[in-house]
Design an enzyme around this catalytic site. Structure first.
Site, mmCIF file in Angstrom:
data_model
loop_
_atom_site.group_PDB
_atom_site.id
_atom_site.type_symbol
_atom_site.label_atom_id
_atom_site.label_comp_id
_atom_site.label_asym_id
_atom_site.label_seq_id
_atom_site.Cartn_x
_atom_site.Cartn_y
_atom_site.Cartn_z
ATOM 1 N N TYR A 1 -3.652 -3.840 0.947
ATOM 2 C CA TYR A 1 -3.594 -3.826 2.113
ATOM 3 C C TYR A 1 -2.350 -4.678 2.520
ATOM 4 O O TYR A 1 -3.431 -5.869 1.896
ATOM 5 C CB TYR A 1 -3.561 -3.192 3.404
ATOM 6 C CG TYR A 1 -3.162 -1.609 3.632
ATOM 7 C CD1 TYR A 1 -2.304 -1.657 4.177
ATOM 8 C CD2 TYR A 1 -3.795 -0.939 4.003
ATOM 9 C CE1 TYR A 1 -0.951 -0.839 4.310
ATOM 10 C CE2 TYR A 1 -3.363 0.486 4.656
ATOM 11 C CZ TYR A 1 -2.361 0.178 5.202
ATOM 12 O OH TYR A 1 -1.726 2.052 5.254
ATOM 13 N N THR B 1 16.091 1.757 -9.165
ATOM 14 C CA THR B 1 14.715 3.165 -9.286
ATOM 15 C C THR B 1 14.671 1.659 -10.365
ATOM 16 O O THR B 1 15.512 1.234 -11.513
ATOM 17 C CB THR B 1 15.235 3.951 -10.143
ATOM 18 O OG1 THR B 1 15.675 4.627 -11.104
ATOM 19 C CG2 THR B 1 15.871 5.387 -8.577
#
Ligand SMILES: *Cc1c(COP(=O)(O)O)cnc(C)c1O
Length: 418
Positions: free
Chosen positions: A50, A224
């Protein structure tokens, strides 16, 4: 060695997909093959971590290596596209666009973008999308679908009438180059921010094969990373020079619309950006364009109508219904049978419905990665047309499939590009 083997269902699906990618010819213009290095980073232990926040400003501890990875990705992105700020956290292209809207607009504000039926993207205001429910989208079009030129005067009139906060350039089914300077001039006139959604062509811009909207003064590029840029499935937002805009975008991505960044994907983005800096990648981009031109020539010779009259980039949109009497859906299905993957696509002013439109869209990024050159691509285009002209002739199709498979076999998917 494979640990996945123990999960039979998924392992077998994976083997099947590997085989499918190896044996068929991939002509979907938004797809590509990544290097083994990109795959390795994407499948790495960074997925365990995380790291909400940004390098040097995280909420959790243990960020020594995530900070390195994200910083390298940012620095490489800035260098590749020539800009001051990069956010490499967007999970994909659609959330990158949503984050830009959320950063710069209040609900009800107006965006002026390319009409969907003229090559724009769902995220540019299709009624089914969340942004279309929050913001107001108005559109411009091509002046003439047979030349592909944008109706810049119409664009200017729309801008003056609707006073958009954002003017959006970019497309997923448009084969021509845009005049970025005209967009910037019109935006200046009405005080709009310019955003280029370069999802399809970002790699060709990074490889200097197509013009960079930043050179004409665009404020923001969204993209992208998995199409021509040949990286992992993901997104990115670049800001040319405004710190104020860049800060708003960072906040809009996190905590605005995303939680923890996908650091394994960001590591893979960094690897792909590194590959895109090499001379070999520049050559690849030039070849993508040459290969598309080679296909264009065959279609022209065979009398197949192309939207925009041809291509300046990596893709072609062909009116197969108008030219060959085969619908887009039929064409997609019958080409699939001979080992060619592409997609049906609506064309400008289509008389048919989106689920069975008049056109097909195809392009050269993936087959160029496999080493196809102009002559190979011309042959693929010939085989495509032959298939469509003989769509009910099983013997003919079997013969064509044989040739396609042998072309695929003689061009293995490379593991290393540099
Ligand atoms: C592909 C594409 C997107 C969306 O990207 P996803 O990664 O599928 O969310 C957005 N804009 C354009 C122009 C695209 O071509």
């Amino acid at each position: 060695m494979s640990f996945l083997k123990e999960d039979k269902e998924i392992y077998e699906a994976l083997l099947g997909e590997e085989r499918r990618q190896k044996e068929g010819l991939e002509l979907i213009p938004s797809e590509n093959y990544v290097s083994a290095a990109v795959l390795e980073a994407n499948g790495s232990v960074f997925t365990n971590k995380y790291s909400e926040g940004y390098p040097g400003k995280r909420y959790y501890g243990g960020q020594d290596f995530t900070d390195i990875v994200e910083t390298v990705a940012i620095e490489r992105a800035k260098k590749l596209f020539g800009c001051k700020y990069a956010n490499v956290q967007p999970h994909s292209g659609a959330p990158a666009n949503l984050a830009v809207y959320a950063a710069l607009l209040e609900p009800g504000d107006t965006v002026l973008g390319m009409d969907l039926s003229h090559g724009g993207h769902l995220t540019h205001g299709h009624p089914m999308t969340l942004p279309a429910k929050i913001y107001k989208f108005v559109t411009y079009k091509m002046k003439d679908p047979d030349t592909g030129e944008i109706d810049y005067e119409g664009l200017r009139q729309m801008a003056i009438e609707h006073k958009p906060k954002i003017i959006l350039a970019g497309f997923s089914a448009y084969p021509r180059s845009l005049d970025y300077t005209k967009f910037v001039e019109i935006a200046k006139e009405v005080g709009a921010i310019t955003v280029a959604d370069m999802a399809h062509i970002a790699g060709l811009i990074a490889g200097k094969a197509l013009p960079n909207p930043f050179d004409a003064g665009f404020d923001i590029i969204t993209t992208t990373t998995h199409k021509t840029l040949r990286g992992p499935r993901g997104g990115m937002i670049l800001t040319r020079e405004s710190e104020e805009i860049a800060k708003k975008i960072d906040k809009s991505i996190f905590p605005g619309i995303q939680g923890g960044p996908h650091m394994h994907t960001i590591a893979a983005k960094a690897v792909a950006f590194g590959e895109a800096m090499t001379p070999a990648y520049k050559e690849y981009c030039q070849q993508v364009l040459k290969n598309a031109k080679a296909m264009e020539e065959v279609l022209r010779r065979e009398g197949v109508r192309m939207i925009g009259g041809g291509t300046d980039n990596h893709l072609i949109l062909a009116d197969v219904y108008g030219s060959l009497g085969v619908t887009g859906k039929e064409a997609q299905t019958v080409l699939d049978e001979v080992g060619i993957t592409l997609n049906m696509n609506s064309i400008a002013e289509d008389t048919r419905k989106p689920l069975d439109p008049s056109g097909i869209r195809f392009g050269t990024p993936a087959i160029t990665t496999r080493g196809f050159l102009e002559a190979d691509c011309a042959r693929v285009a010939e085989l495509m047309i032959e298939t469509l002209r003989n769509k009910d002739d099983e013997a003919k199709k079997a013969e064509i499939k044989k040739e396609i498979v042998s072309m695929a076999e003689s061009h293995p998917i490379p593991e290393k590009f540099v």
